[in-house]
Motif scaffolding. Structure first.
Motif, PDB file in Angstrom:
ATOM      1  N   PHE A  92       0.875  -1.175   0.000  1.00 56.93           N
ATOM      2  CA  PHE A  92       0.000   0.000   0.000  1.00 56.93           C
ATOM      3  C   PHE A  92       0.915   1.228   0.000  1.00 56.93           C
ATOM      4  CE2 PHE A  92      -2.380  -3.374   2.234  1.00 56.93           C
ATOM      5  CZ  PHE A  92      -3.506  -3.435   1.419  1.00 56.93           C
ATOM      6  N   THR A  93       1.052   1.857  -1.160  1.00 58.99           N
ATOM      7  CA  THR A  93       2.075   2.894  -1.329  1.00 58.99           C
ATOM      8  C   THR A  93       1.833   4.129  -0.465  1.00 58.99           C
ATOM      9  OG1 THR A  93       0.874   3.701  -3.273  1.00 58.99           O
ATOM     10  CG2 THR A  93       2.711   2.185  -3.660  1.00 58.99           C
ATOM     11  N   GLU A  99       2.364   0.712   8.908  1.00 60.01           N
ATOM     12  CA  GLU A  99       0.951   0.470   8.607  1.00 60.01           C
ATOM     13  C   GLU A  99       0.797  -0.711   7.643  1.00 60.01           C
ATOM     14  OE1 GLU A  99      -0.840   5.009   9.172  1.00 60.01           O
ATOM     15  OE2 GLU A  99      -0.029   4.364   7.231  1.00 60.01           O
ATOM     16  N   ASN A 100       1.722  -0.829   6.686  1.00 60.07           N
ATOM     17  CA  ASN A 100       1.702  -1.980   5.782  1.00 60.07           C
ATOM     18  C   ASN A 100       1.843  -3.283   6.560  1.00 60.07           C
ATOM     19  OD1 ASN A 100       1.902  -1.822   2.535  1.00 60.07           O
ATOM     20  ND2 ASN A 100       2.562   0.135   3.411  1.00 60.07           N
ATOM     21  N   LEU A 101       2.784  -3.290   7.503  1.00 58.57           N
ATOM     22  CA  LEU A 101       2.988  -4.499   8.301  1.00 58.57           C
ATOM     23  C   LEU A 101       1.752  -4.809   9.150  1.00 58.57           C
ATOM     24  CD1 LEU A 101       6.711  -4.077   9.440  1.00 58.57           C
ATOM     25  CD2 LEU A 101       5.819  -5.357   7.485  1.00 58.57           C
ATOM     26  N   GLU A 102       1.157  -3.761   9.716  1.00 51.98           N
ATOM     27  CA  GLU A 102      -0.061  -3.965  10.515  1.00 51.98           C
ATOM     28  C   GLU A 102      -1.179  -4.548   9.648  1.00 51.98           C
ATOM     29  OE1 GLU A 102       0.751  -0.344  13.721  1.00 51.98           O
ATOM     30  OE2 GLU A 102      -0.591  -0.027  12.016  1.00 51.98           O
ATOM     31  N   MET A 103      -1.277  -4.082   8.388  1.00 52.13           N
ATOM     32  CA  MET A 103      -2.293  -4.626   7.482  1.00 52.13           C
ATOM     33  C   MET A 103      -2.074  -6.109   7.232  1.00 52.13           C
ATOM     34  SD  MET A 103      -4.590  -2.410   6.566  1.00 52.13           S
ATOM     35  CE  MET A 103      -5.254  -3.000   5.015  1.00 52.13           C
ATOM     36  N   GLY A 104      -0.802  -6.521   7.267  1.00 48.91           N
ATOM     37  CA  GLY A 104      -0.501  -7.925   7.047  1.00 48.91           C
ATOM     38  C   GLY A 104      -1.028  -8.825   8.141  1.00 48.91           C
ATOM     39  N   ALA A 105      -1.271  -8.248   9.311  1.00 49.60           N
ATOM     40  CA  ALA A 105      -1.734  -9.046  10.456  1.00 49.60           C
ATOM     41  C   ALA A 105      -3.255  -9.051  10.577  1.00 49.60           C
ATOM     42  CB  ALA A 105      -1.105  -8.504  11.735  1.00 49.60           C
ATOM     43  N   PHE A 106      -3.952  -8.806   9.473  1.00 51.67           N
ATOM     44  CA  PHE A 106      -5.409  -8.611   9.529  1.00 51.67           C
ATOM     45  C   PHE A 106      -6.162  -9.819  10.065  1.00 51.67           C
ATOM     46  CE2 PHE A 106      -4.667 -10.706   5.551  1.00 51.67           C
ATOM     47  CZ  PHE A 106      -5.802 -11.432   5.270  1.00 51.67           C
ATOM     48  N   GLU A 136       7.548   5.720  -1.161  1.00 56.59           N
ATOM     49  CA  GLU A 136       8.768   6.508  -1.310  1.00 56.59           C
ATOM     50  C   GLU A 136      10.036   5.655  -1.258  1.00 56.59           C
ATOM     51  OE1 GLU A 136       8.604   9.371   1.820  1.00 56.59           O
ATOM     52  OE2 GLU A 136       6.769  10.321   1.089  1.00 56.59           O
ATOM     53  N   LEU A 137       9.887   4.363  -1.005  1.00 59.95           N
ATOM     54  CA  LEU A 137      11.046   3.487  -0.851  1.00 59.95           C
ATOM     55  C   LEU A 137      11.600   3.033  -2.194  1.00 59.95           C
ATOM     56  CD1 LEU A 137       9.757   1.151   2.019  1.00 59.95           C
ATOM     57  CD2 LEU A 137      10.987   3.309   2.228  1.00 59.95           C
ATOM     58  N   SER A 138      12.828   2.522  -2.166  1.00 58.91           N
ATOM     59  CA  SER A 138      13.423   1.934  -3.364  1.00 58.91           C
ATOM     60  C   SER A 138      12.721   0.611  -3.683  1.00 58.91           C
ATOM     61  CB  SER A 138      14.910   1.664  -3.137  1.00 58.91           C
ATOM     62  OG  SER A 138      15.077   0.614  -2.198  1.00 58.91           O
ATOM     63  N   GLY A 139      12.986   0.082  -4.890  1.00 53.47           N
ATOM     64  CA  GLY A 139      12.353  -1.173  -5.290  1.00 53.47           C
ATOM     65  C   GLY A 139      12.663  -2.318  -4.350  1.00 53.47           C
ATOM     66  N   GLY A 140      13.927  -2.422  -3.940  1.00 53.79           N
ATOM     67  CA  GLY A 140      14.310  -3.492  -3.030  1.00 53.79           C
ATOM     68  C   GLY A 140      13.663  -3.356  -1.666  1.00 53.79           C
ATOM     69  N   GLN A 141      13.569  -2.112  -1.189  1.00 55.68           N
ATOM     70  CA  GLN A 141      12.931  -1.883   0.116  1.00 55.68           C
ATOM     71  C   GLN A 141      11.433  -2.175   0.052  1.00 55.68           C
ATOM     72  OE1 GLN A 141      14.131   2.166   0.766  1.00 55.68           O
ATOM     73  NE2 GLN A 141      16.234   1.598   1.323  1.00 55.68           N
ATOM     74  N   ARG A 142      10.815  -1.854  -1.068  1.00 52.03           N
ATOM     75  CA  ARG A 142       9.390  -2.185  -1.232  1.00 52.03           C
ATOM     76  C   ARG A 142       9.172  -3.695  -1.154  1.00 52.03           C
ATOM     77  NH1 ARG A 142       6.208   1.354  -5.651  1.00 52.03           N
ATOM     78  NH2 ARG A 142       6.978   3.424  -5.170  1.00 52.03           N
ATOM     79  N   GLN A 143      10.094  -4.443  -1.786  1.00 52.04           N
ATOM     80  CA  GLN A 143       9.970  -5.905  -1.735  1.00 52.04           C
ATOM     81  C   GLN A 143      10.109  -6.410  -0.304  1.00 52.04           C
ATOM     82  OE1 GLN A 143       8.333  -6.659  -4.311  1.00 52.04           O
ATOM     83  NE2 GLN A 143       9.554  -8.371  -5.040  1.00 52.04           N
ATOM     84  N   GLN A 144      10.975  -5.771   0.478  1.00 54.93           N
ATOM     85  CA  GLN A 144      11.115  -6.157   1.877  1.00 54.93           C
ATOM     86  C   GLN A 144       9.816  -5.894   2.638  1.00 54.93           C
ATOM     87  OE1 GLN A 144      14.668  -4.579   3.763  1.00 54.93           O
ATOM     88  NE2 GLN A 144      15.885  -4.923   1.919  1.00 54.93           N
ATOM     89  N   VAL A 145       9.162  -4.774   2.332  1.00 52.96           N
ATOM     90  CA  VAL A 145       7.867  -4.478   2.962  1.00 52.96           C
ATOM     91  C   VAL A 145       6.846  -5.559   2.587  1.00 52.96           C
ATOM     92  CG1 VAL A 145       5.919  -2.862   3.060  1.00 52.96           C
ATOM     93  CG2 VAL A 145       8.268  -1.988   3.054  1.00 52.96           C
ATOM     94  N   ALA A 146       6.828  -5.938   1.304  1.00 55.50           N
ATOM     95  CA  ALA A 146       5.859  -6.931   0.833  1.00 55.50           C
ATOM     96  C   ALA A 146       6.080  -8.279   1.513  1.00 55.50           C
ATOM     97  CB  ALA A 146       5.954  -7.073  -0.687  1.00 55.50           C
ATOM     98  N   VAL A 147       7.350  -8.688   1.613  1.00 55.03           N
ATOM     99  CA  VAL A 147       7.656  -9.961   2.272  1.00 55.03           C
ATOM    100  C   VAL A 147       7.330  -9.863   3.762  1.00 55.03           C
ATOM    101  CG1 VAL A 147       9.520 -11.552   2.901  1.00 55.03           C
ATOM    102  CG2 VAL A 147       9.419 -10.610   0.574  1.00 55.03           C
ATOM    103  N   GLY A 148       7.698  -8.747   4.381  1.00 54.36           N
ATOM    104  CA  GLY A 148       7.405  -8.549   5.802  1.00 54.36           C
ATOM    105  C   GLY A 148       5.920  -8.593   6.086  1.00 54.36           C
ATOM    106  N   ARG A 149       5.142  -7.963   5.205  1.00 57.57           N
ATOM    107  CA  ARG A 149       3.693  -7.955   5.410  1.00 57.57           C
ATOM    108  C   ARG A 149       3.131  -9.378   5.358  1.00 57.57           C
ATOM    109  NH1 ARG A 149       0.950  -5.179   1.025  1.00 57.57           N
ATOM    110  NH2 ARG A 149      -0.203  -7.051   0.580  1.00 57.57           N
ATOM    111  N   ALA A 150       3.624 -10.188   4.405  1.00 56.35           N
ATOM    112  CA  ALA A 150       3.158 -11.574   4.313  1.00 56.35           C
ATOM    113  C   ALA A 150       3.563 -12.376   5.556  1.00 56.35           C
ATOM    114  CB  ALA A 150       3.718 -12.235   3.056  1.00 56.35           C
TER     115      ALA A 150
END
Length: 236
Positions: A92-93, A99-106, A136-150
């Protein structure tokens, strides 16, 4: 022989009347890394979506920890312990990292602070940027957010569709290192990856798909050493 922890077995199906998968089998054991590689259009992402329930199968089944989950929706599979990170649109850009991580714990009703701390240990940059908008993050950091959220759902299986797409070689190596760390905690990893050579190097099991069917299946190292696999799929 005992069933693998997760298996999409003899999967046949596609979109509408056109089958993309043809008797395709993909499996991963508990705490291991399985990688799906192959040429463009081979059905790699389709196989992943079929295992996650995003595709109606005309044949075959999906088993998780001894249970047939073939008829379950993707949401129900998340509740059974599957986490899925799509290749695109996976954060969620406009929301912050935290907040992204919190959404992952839904789906959770317990305290999520401990899991969040584990993810910040795994991806220290996310802790630094936890109040920054994820867009606002780099591509690699966004992927870390996506993996973290999962990972916030505490999955038994983490499915990653092209996790290193569009990132630099240095970031790719770092992401692969983190994926290995996740597997060492006992979580199974099922991954589609274009960087076949690097992905097979960390894989316990590798699947080479061609036109929606299994062409080669072996350990990652055995596939890397196979002359035909190297010539046809790894650039020699």
């Amino acid at each position: 022989m005992a069933e693998p922890f997760l298996i999409g077995e003899n999967m046949t199906g596609g979109y509408g009347a056109v089958d993309i998968l043809h008797n395709c089998t993909i499996a991963v054991e508990r705490g291991q890394i399985a990688v799906i590689v192959g040429p463009n259009g081979a059905g790699k992402s389709t196989a992943m979506k079929a295992v996650f329930g995003m595709l109606n199968l005309r044949g075959g089944r999906v088993m998780l920890d001894g249970e047939d989950i073939s008829k379950l929706s993707p949401q129900a599979r998340v509740h059974r312990g599957m986490g899925f990170v799509p290749q695109t649109s996976n954060i969620f850009t406009s929301m912050t990292v935290e907040e992204n991580l919190e959404m992952g714990a839904f789906i959770r009703t317990d305290d999520i602070k401990g899991t969040m701390a584990q993810i910040y240990d795994l991806f220290p940059i996310l802790k630094q940027k936890r109040y920054q908008a994820a867009g606002e993050l780099s591509g690699g950091q966004r992927q870390q957010v996506a993996v973290g959220r999962a990972l916030m759902t505490q999955p038994k299986v983490l499915m990653l569709d092209e996790p290193t797409a569009g990132v630099s070689p240095i970031v790719m190596d770092e992401l692969f290192d983190r994926i290995i760390e996740v597997a060492r905690t006992g979580i199974s990893i099922l991954m589609v990856e274009q960087n076949a050579r690097q992905a097979l190097d960390i894989a316990d099991k590798g699947y080479v798909l061609v036109q929606g069917a299994n062409r080669f299946t072996d350990t990652g190292q055995a596939l890397l050493a196979d002359p035909e696999v190297r010539r046809s799929f790894l650039g020699g």
